[in-house]
Design an enzyme around this catalytic site. Structure first.
Site, PDB file in Angstrom:
ATOM      1  CG  ASN A   1      32.417  48.223  32.329  1.00 55.06           C
ATOM      2  OD1 ASN A   1      31.515  48.925  32.768  1.00 55.06           O
ATOM      3  ND2 ASN A   1      32.212  47.248  31.469  1.00 55.06           N
TER       4      ASN A   1
ATOM      5  CG  HIS B   1      49.882  50.837  54.311  1.00 52.03           C
ATOM      6  ND1 HIS B   1      49.858  52.139  54.758  1.00 52.03           N
ATOM      7  CD2 HIS B   1      48.701  50.630  53.692  1.00 52.03           C
ATOM      8  CE1 HIS B   1      48.696  52.688  54.426  1.00 52.03           C
ATOM      9  NE2 HIS B   1      47.985  51.798  53.772  1.00 52.03           N
TER      10      HIS B   1
ATOM     11  N   GLY C   1      37.475  41.785  34.610  1.00 50.80           N
ATOM     12  CA  GLY C   1      36.776  42.337  35.761  1.00 50.80           C
ATOM     13  C   GLY C   1      37.326  41.860  37.093  1.00 50.80           C
TER      14      GLY C   1
ATOM     15  CE  LYS D   1      55.437  35.679  38.638  1.00 46.51           C
ATOM     16  NZ  LYS D   1      56.305  34.540  38.716  1.00 46.51           N
TER      17      LYS D   1
ATOM     18  NE  ARG E   1      49.069  29.108  37.689  1.00 46.48           N
ATOM     19  CZ  ARG E   1      47.841  29.288  38.149  1.00 46.48           C
ATOM     20  NH1 ARG E   1      47.521  30.427  38.710  1.00 46.48           N
ATOM     21  NH2 ARG E   1      46.924  28.356  38.025  1.00 46.48           N
TER      22      ARG E   1
END
Length: 188
Positions: free
Chosen positions: A85, A115, A142, A166, A180
């Site tokens: 979208n 970075h 979204g 992760k 999570r």
């Protein structure tokens, strides 16, 4: 033989984005994105041609609603049935693999780039990137952010506004910051 900056980038090593080869590839992507984002809804064939030139792989029935932004495009490998979208940003300084039937809500951000945390290295202008893999049948809500090096398993839903730092396994609903697991899906 010494690696090019592009080879270092794709290997997850420190690299300089100002390298002439990378600058040329970035300019190429910027030009194609300008054409893509300015094409009207009536120009679907033109949009598809641009995507085929921009991305490393474009699956069948791929829809990316403008505006869309990426660094190079050539490191994005999209499966069949992809729907993205409005307002997606993919920083594809490393491989971004997106499976079949993936749905992305508005303003999803997929960041392979990052970075160094050590300021003395960061001040040299060198950057890093890690690959991202999104499985099949994934729904990303979204404004979710997918961080460098993350893998998301098949059939998983990522809640809106989540920050995925992760790996998230297959067959789950996951959300939050950091993202999570909230629920495991049945195998039916």
């Amino acid at each position: 033989m010494e690696k090019t900056e592009k080879q270092k980038m794709l290997a997850g090593e420190l690299y300089l984005a100002e390298d002439p080869e990378l600058v040329a590839e970035s300019k190429r992507a910027s030009h194609l994105l300008q054409l893509y984002n300015s094409a009207t809804v009536e120009q679907q064939q033109q949009r598809q041609k641009i995507l085929q030139e921009l991305l490393g792989k474009v699956g069948e029935k791929t829809t990316i609603v403008p505006p869309f932004h990426c660094d190079y495009g050539s490191n994005i490998y999209a499966g069949n049935g992809l729907y993205i979208n409005y307002g997606c940003v993919i920083l594809d300084c490393n491989i971004v693999e997106i499976g079949d039937n993936v749905l992305c809500g508005p303003y999803v951000q997929i960041y392979a780039a990052y970075h160094p945390v050590e300021p003395e290295i960061r001040l040299t202008g060198r950057e890093l990137a890690a690959p991202i893999k999104i499985g099949n049948n994934v729904w990303i809500g979204g404004s979710a952010i997918i961080c460098p090096g993350v893998k998301i398993g098949d059939n998983t839903t990522i809640g809106a506004g989540s920050v995925v730092v992760k790996d998230i396994p297959a067959n789950v609903v996951a959300a939050g910051n950091p993202c999570r697991i909230i629920r495991y899906l049945s195998n039916n």
